[in-house]
Design an enzyme around this catalytic site. Sequence first.
Site, PDB file in Angstrom:
ATOM      1  N   ARG A 107       0.881  -1.177   0.000  1.00 23.47           N
ATOM      2  CA  ARG A 107       0.000   0.000   0.000  1.00 23.47           C
ATOM      3  C   ARG A 107       0.910   1.216   0.000  1.00 23.47           C
ATOM      4  O   ARG A 107       1.626   1.470   0.981  1.00 23.47           O
ATOM      5  CB  ARG A 107      -0.895  -0.010   1.238  1.00 23.47           C
ATOM      6  CG  ARG A 107      -1.546   1.341   1.479  1.00 23.47           C
ATOM      7  CD  ARG A 107      -2.644   1.302   2.495  1.00 23.47           C
ATOM      8  NE  ARG A 107      -3.809   0.640   1.959  1.00 23.47           N
ATOM      9  CZ  ARG A 107      -5.012   0.642   2.539  1.00 23.47           C
ATOM     10  NH1 ARG A 107      -5.190   1.281   3.674  1.00 23.47           N
ATOM     11  NH2 ARG A 107      -6.024   0.021   1.982  1.00 23.47           N
ATOM     12  N   HIS A 161      -7.443   1.099  -6.229  1.00 20.24           N
ATOM     13  CA  HIS A 161      -7.569   0.146  -5.120  1.00 20.24           C
ATOM     14  C   HIS A 161      -8.221  -1.123  -5.684  1.00 20.24           C
ATOM     15  O   HIS A 161      -9.373  -1.431  -5.394  1.00 20.24           O
ATOM     16  CB  HIS A 161      -8.418   0.779  -4.013  1.00 20.24           C
ATOM     17  CG  HIS A 161      -8.337   0.084  -2.685  1.00 20.24           C
ATOM     18  ND1 HIS A 161      -7.514  -1.009  -2.447  1.00 20.24           N
ATOM     19  CD2 HIS A 161      -8.996   0.317  -1.501  1.00 20.24           C
ATOM     20  CE1 HIS A 161      -7.655  -1.394  -1.187  1.00 20.24           C
ATOM     21  NE2 HIS A 161      -8.549  -0.614  -0.598  1.00 20.24           N
ATOM     22  N   GLN A 218      -9.994  -3.936  -3.516  1.00 16.15           N
ATOM     23  CA  GLN A 218     -11.273  -3.508  -2.960  1.00 16.15           C
ATOM     24  C   GLN A 218     -12.410  -3.761  -3.955  1.00 16.15           C
ATOM     25  O   GLN A 218     -13.460  -4.303  -3.593  1.00 16.15           O
ATOM     26  CB  GLN A 218     -11.198  -2.006  -2.626  1.00 16.15           C
ATOM     27  CG  GLN A 218     -12.483  -1.445  -2.066  1.00 16.15           C
ATOM     28  CD  GLN A 218     -12.754  -1.930  -0.649  1.00 16.15           C
ATOM     29  OE1 GLN A 218     -11.900  -1.808   0.218  1.00 16.15           O
ATOM     30  NE2 GLN A 218     -13.930  -2.476  -0.401  1.00 16.15           N
ATOM     31  N   ASP A 270     -17.564   6.828  -0.596  1.00 14.34           N
ATOM     32  CA  ASP A 270     -16.260   6.740   0.073  1.00 14.34           C
ATOM     33  C   ASP A 270     -16.013   8.098   0.733  1.00 14.34           C
ATOM     34  O   ASP A 270     -16.727   9.080   0.457  1.00 14.34           O
ATOM     35  CB  ASP A 270     -15.173   6.402  -0.978  1.00 14.34           C
ATOM     36  CG  ASP A 270     -13.784   6.212  -0.364  1.00 14.34           C
ATOM     37  OD1 ASP A 270     -13.679   6.026   0.864  1.00 14.34           O
ATOM     38  OD2 ASP A 270     -12.795   6.261  -1.133  1.00 14.34           O
ATOM     39  N   CYS A 293     -16.346   1.294   1.028  1.00 18.01           N
ATOM     40  CA  CYS A 293     -15.128   0.496   1.219  1.00 18.01           C
ATOM     41  C   CYS A 293     -14.669   0.517   2.671  1.00 18.01           C
ATOM     42  O   CYS A 293     -13.949  -0.375   3.104  1.00 18.01           O
ATOM     43  CB  CYS A 293     -14.026   1.021   0.305  1.00 18.01           C
ATOM     44  SG  CYS A 293     -13.714   2.784   0.503  1.00 18.01           S
ATOM     45  N   ARG A 308     -13.129  -8.958   1.407  1.00 19.51           N
ATOM     46  CA  ARG A 308     -11.741  -8.600   1.058  1.00 19.51           C
ATOM     47  C   ARG A 308     -10.862  -9.839   1.204  1.00 19.51           C
ATOM     48  O   ARG A 308     -10.048 -10.148   0.342  1.00 19.51           O
ATOM     49  CB  ARG A 308     -11.223  -7.489   1.997  1.00 19.51           C
ATOM     50  CG  ARG A 308     -11.828  -6.112   1.782  1.00 19.51           C
ATOM     51  CD  ARG A 308     -11.406  -5.508   0.456  1.00 19.51           C
ATOM     52  NE  ARG A 308      -9.960  -5.367   0.355  1.00 19.51           N
ATOM     53  CZ  ARG A 308      -9.244  -4.392   0.916  1.00 19.51           C
ATOM     54  NH1 ARG A 308      -9.832  -3.436   1.572  1.00 19.51           N
ATOM     55  NH2 ARG A 308      -7.920  -4.346   0.773  1.00 19.51           N
TER      56      ARG A 308
HETATM   57  N1  NVA Z   1     -10.253   6.681  -0.892  1.00 17.90           N
HETATM   58  C1  NVA Z   1      -9.835   6.141   0.378  1.00 17.90           C
HETATM   59  C2  NVA Z   1      -9.989   4.654   0.375  1.00 17.90           C
HETATM   60  C3  NVA Z   1      -9.640   3.986   1.680  1.00 17.90           C
HETATM   61  C4  NVA Z   1      -9.774   2.503   1.637  1.00 17.90           C
HETATM   62  C5  NVA Z   1      -8.416   6.546   0.661  1.00 17.90           C
HETATM   63  O1  NVA Z   1      -7.583   6.457  -0.267  1.00 17.90           O
HETATM   64  O2  NVA Z   1      -8.108   6.963   1.769  1.00 17.90           O
HETATM   65  N1   CP Z   2     -11.064  -0.466   2.639  1.00 19.98           N
HETATM   66  C1   CP Z   2      -9.787  -0.499   3.045  1.00 19.98           C
HETATM   67  O1   CP Z   2      -8.849  -0.679   2.261  1.00 19.98           O
HETATM   68  O2   CP Z   2      -9.642  -0.333   4.382  1.00 19.98           O
HETATM   69  P1   CP Z   2      -8.270  -0.029   5.136  1.00 19.98           P
HETATM   70  O3   CP Z   2      -7.786   1.304   4.665  1.00 19.98           O
HETATM   71  O4   CP Z   2      -8.622  -0.041   6.579  1.00 19.98           O
HETATM   72  O5   CP Z   2      -7.282  -1.105   4.772  1.00 19.98           O
END
Ligand code: NVA
Ligand code: CP
Length: 306
Positions: A103, A130, A133, A222, A262, A290
């Site tokens: 990540r 992502h 997801q 989101d 998500c 997931r």
């Molecule tokens: N759009 C959000 C998704 C988190 C799973 C982020 O990037 O923070």
């Molecule tokens: N939806 C998701 O990726 O959650 P986290 O950011 O908690 O991993």
Amino acid sequence: MNNSFLHVNDLTKNEFDQIMNSSKIIKDKFKNNEKFHPLFNKTMAMIFAKPSARTRISFETGFFRLGGHALFLGPNDIGIGKRESVADIARVLSRFNDIIMARLFDHKHILELAKFASIPVINGLTDFNHPCQIIADIFTVTEHKENIENLKISYVGDGNNIVHSWLELAMITPINFTIICPETFKPDMDLFNKVKDTGLSNVEIAHDPFDGIKNSDVVYTDVWASMGQKEEAEHRKKAFKDFQVNSNLMSHANSDAIFMHCLPAERGVEVTDSVCDSNNSVIFDQAENRMHAQNAIVLKLMGVNL
Ligand code: NVA
Ligand code: CP
């Protein structure tokens, strides 16, 4: 699929269908408490440059339950791109581990990681997309609805990494996807136009939430400020004020529309408790799935056939 999974459309339609089938098979095995350890003695390196709950927990738990071991490498451990170059980390991890999940902030870094690693790399979110997801999400939709291509799937909010992976999905399987966002928070328009040109799916952008959400079977939202944008939160709250998914907005979708997020959600900001906790909300199914969907991806990348 190349030997990595960095974008939803790294999958062919056939591979996507296989992943959907395998997710169901693995989920059933887990539910039946079947001993299933195809990854005995294998290790996964998990690099996190950003925080996470679901991604870490689902990958670590899922890999363990498949018989392997996952290592958590947090922001202060390896300092990817800071303490050491992305390319060198890719080469070092390839000497120890069997697969990498990362990540990261910059999407270029995940591409570089995959380029220099000699083991598969999975994208666990970047600023751009992502993919894990959205694979889990579309699997969740199949558990609640039939004939996916006939559904109207609406996303309300920021044209962010989640939207980009929905658009990637629209390039490999036909969906009907409407993005309802303010004028100034559209998704990447090169990607959007590419999806249009591919011609497989119907994708639209709308700016009026009440009009855009009409006839929706799936309503997704989101956070308005993603990780790395939290200093913009106040400005964004103003820009998105008409885009909150609340009971009033949901009442303009189909009465059996499912609600998706998500997570993590900022309850009371982009979505209300009444929607998150309604009978139509499938947010915790998404979270659970997931693990099952990612396990299907991991097994595919590691050459384990089900
Ligand atoms: N759009 C959000 C998704 C988190 C799973 C982020 O990037 O923070
Ligand atoms: N939806 C998701 O990726 O959650 P986290 O950011 O908690 O991993």
